[in-house]
Scaffold this active site. Structure first.
Site, PDB file in Angstrom:
ATOM      1  N   HIS A 105      -5.486  -3.332  -3.332  1.00 50.40           N
ATOM      2  CA  HIS A 105      -4.815  -2.769  -4.117  1.00 50.40           C
ATOM      3  C   HIS A 105      -4.958  -2.960  -5.486  1.00 50.40           C
ATOM      4  CE1 HIS A 105      -4.153   0.908  -1.034  1.00 50.40           C
ATOM      5  NE2 HIS A 105      -3.630   0.013  -0.243  1.00 50.40           N
ATOM      6  N   LYS A 146     -12.114   0.943  -1.829  1.00 49.39           N
ATOM      7  CA  LYS A 146     -10.680   1.327  -3.091  1.00 49.39           C
ATOM      8  C   LYS A 146     -11.190   1.377  -4.016  1.00 49.39           C
ATOM      9  CE  LYS A 146      -7.823   1.217   1.010  1.00 49.39           C
ATOM     10  NZ  LYS A 146      -6.473  -0.057   1.827  1.00 49.39           N
ATOM     11  N   SER A 195       0.837  -1.316   0.042  1.00 50.90           N
ATOM     12  CA  SER A 195       0.139   0.163   0.021  1.00 50.90           C
ATOM     13  C   SER A 195       1.195   1.120   0.035  1.00 50.90           C
ATOM     14  CB  SER A 195      -1.002   0.235   1.156  1.00 50.90           C
ATOM     15  OG  SER A 195      -0.027  -0.472   2.491  1.00 50.90           O
TER      16      SER A 195
HETATM   17  C1  PLP Z   1      -6.456  -0.334   3.292  1.00 56.19           C
HETATM   18  C2  PLP Z   1      -5.932  -2.110   3.318  1.00 56.19           C
HETATM   19  C3  PLP Z   1      -6.992  -2.535   4.311  1.00 56.19           C
HETATM   20  C4  PLP Z   1      -8.640  -2.272   5.313  1.00 56.19           C
HETATM   21  O1  PLP Z   1      -9.256  -2.288   4.545  1.00 56.19           O
HETATM   22  P1  PLP Z   1     -10.676  -1.426   4.755  1.00 56.19           P
HETATM   23  O2  PLP Z   1     -12.186  -1.898   4.152  1.00 56.19           O
HETATM   24  O3  PLP Z   1     -10.690   0.532   4.492  1.00 56.19           O
HETATM   25  O4  PLP Z   1     -10.743  -1.089   6.743  1.00 56.19           O
HETATM   26  C5  PLP Z   1      -6.039  -3.472   4.368  1.00 56.19           C
HETATM   27  N1  PLP Z   1      -4.913  -3.979   3.610  1.00 56.19           N
HETATM   28  C6  PLP Z   1      -5.032  -3.330   3.287  1.00 56.19           C
HETATM   29  C7  PLP Z   1      -3.749  -3.499   2.334  1.00 56.19           C
HETATM   30  C8  PLP Z   1      -5.043  -2.150   3.066  1.00 56.19           C
HETATM   31  O5  PLP Z   1      -4.959  -1.110   1.937  1.00 56.19           O
END
Ligand code: PLP
Length: 386
Positions: free
Chosen positions: A206, A237, A178
């Site tokens: 991602h 996302k 990330s």
């Molecule tokens: C954003 C993210 C999460 C958490 O997801 P949410 O639905 O926002 O709680 C978990 N793992 C990674 C790699 C992320 O980027």
């Protein structure tokens, strides 16, 4: 006493350039937004396909609200599991080509659920050093042994796996990291898991929607499949809405239903979100121009920033971090960009390792080539000014 302790801790954070401030977003998420009263071009979101404010999704959410109301009113195991949630789980399993899928409220909770259900005392979790915080928290909460290997280092992972006598082994990795944007060596990880009889947990927060010909994510990108893979992706996302899911073998999913505390002890998300997500999946698969535009923007940014004092990290994804180094310098560059009408967040420890503060540029199909050109131009100006 209690309050003065907190005040001095906060002052210390501030002194080290680590105090976080929340900006106030006054418009829907997108490329052009109003933040704290100013119009800017933003490169801050994980809305990689530009769907967070897509009018077809807001229409679907409205229709979902009309059909199902606003609140789920109960947890999934009581009476909160709506026909919309159920249809979405079936569509998600098909979308990522795995036997069964299970919705979670958030990716954070999904990761807690996976790891605490599959690992406990006497088991070991093997984790990439740069994994998302939620995977680390999950490992700690599970009470399993926790071994972290250097980022992407399959040789060290292999040694750790070979030396382990644990009853159950879980290898956990971000699929797309990330804060660095690079893609995990999934085939290599899978090979090691097969050799050492371990599960492979992939967090594709991602990659889902972005990687693969139809947005199927990292498994589609590499063309890999295995019953050992526990696939997790988030829906807030690229999918543009909210939530997360886990997909894999039917027994695995059924065990999560029975045991995962972040699944059991929480209210189901509003069914209207599941209804909107069904529409999102169709758009993700059908509109490959969004992934193609994203690829062009990535190329444009890399070309535009060659020779700049600050270097982009070697990433092929929408996450294009520009390494600055010191915390205060990263903040300064970010503020200077903002003065040029361009918003890029400075990411500092503990989110990234000490001394590697960076600007996390994230591109989206909501951006135009003009937006990317404005970012390049602004960075070149800021370099000249400093
Ligand atoms: C954003 C993210 C999460 C958490 O997801 P949410 O639905 O926002 O709680 C978990 N793992 C990674 C790699 C992320 O980027």
């Amino acid at each position: 006493m209690l309050f003065s302790d907190l005040a001095s801790e906060l002052a210390a954070l501030d002194a080290r350039g680590l105090k976080r401030h929340r900006r106030i977003l006054e418009t829907p998420q997108g490329a052009h937004v109003v933040v704290d009263g100013s119009e800017v071009v933003a490169f801050c979101s994980n809305d990689y396909l530009g769907l967070a404010s897509d009018s077809r999704l807001t229409a679907a959410a409205r229709e979902g609200a009309a059909r199902y109301g606003v609140g789920a009113g109960a947890s999934h195991l009581i009476l909160g599991h709506s026909v919309a949630h159920h249809a979405l789980e079936e569509a998600l399993a098909q979308f990522v080509n795995l036997p069964r899928a299970l919705l979670f409220s958030t990716g954070y909770m999904a990761n807690l659920g996976i790891v605490t259900t599959l690992a406990g005392r006497g088991d070991v979790v093997f984790a990439d050093k740069l994994n998302h915080a939620s995977l680390n928290d999950a490992a700690l909460l599970s009470r399993a042994g926790f071994r972290r290997y250097p980022h992407g280092d399959l040789a060290v992972l292999e040694k750790l796996l070979a030396a382990s006598t644990a009853r159950r082994k879980l290898v956990v990795s971000d699929a797309v990291f990330s804060m660095d944007g690079d893609i995990a060596p999934v085939s290599g990880l899978l090979r090691l898991c097969e050799r050492h009889d371990a599960w492979l947990v992939l967090d594709d927060a991602h990659g889902f929607g972005v990687l693969g010909a139809t947005g199927g994510g990292v498994l589609q990108h590499f063309g890999v499949a295995s019953g050992r893979i526990i696939y997790m992706a988030t829906l807030g996302k690229a999918a543009g809405v909210f939530g997360a899911f886990v997909a894999g073998e039917p027994e695995l999913i059924e065990m999560l239903v029975q045991r995962a505390r972040p699944y059991i002890y929480t209210t189901a998300t509003p069914p209207l979100l599941a209804h909107a997500l069904l529409a999102s999946l169709e758009i993700i698969a059908a509109e490959s121009w969004r992934r193609e535009l994203l690829a062009r923007l990535i190329h444009q940014l890399k070309q535009g920033l060659t020779g700049l004092r600050w270097r982009l990290m070697p990433s092929a994804t929408a996450i294009q971090p520009l390494v600055i180094g010191a915390n205060d310098e990263a903040l300064r560059v970010s503020a200077a960009l903002a003065a040029h009408g361009v918003l890029v967040p400075a990411i500092r420890p503990p989110t990234v390792p000490q001394g590697s503060a960076r600007l996390r540029i994230s591109l989206s199909a909501a951006h135009s080539e003009q937006d990317a050109a404005q970012l390049v131009e602004a960075l070149r100006e800021v370099e000249k000014e400093s």
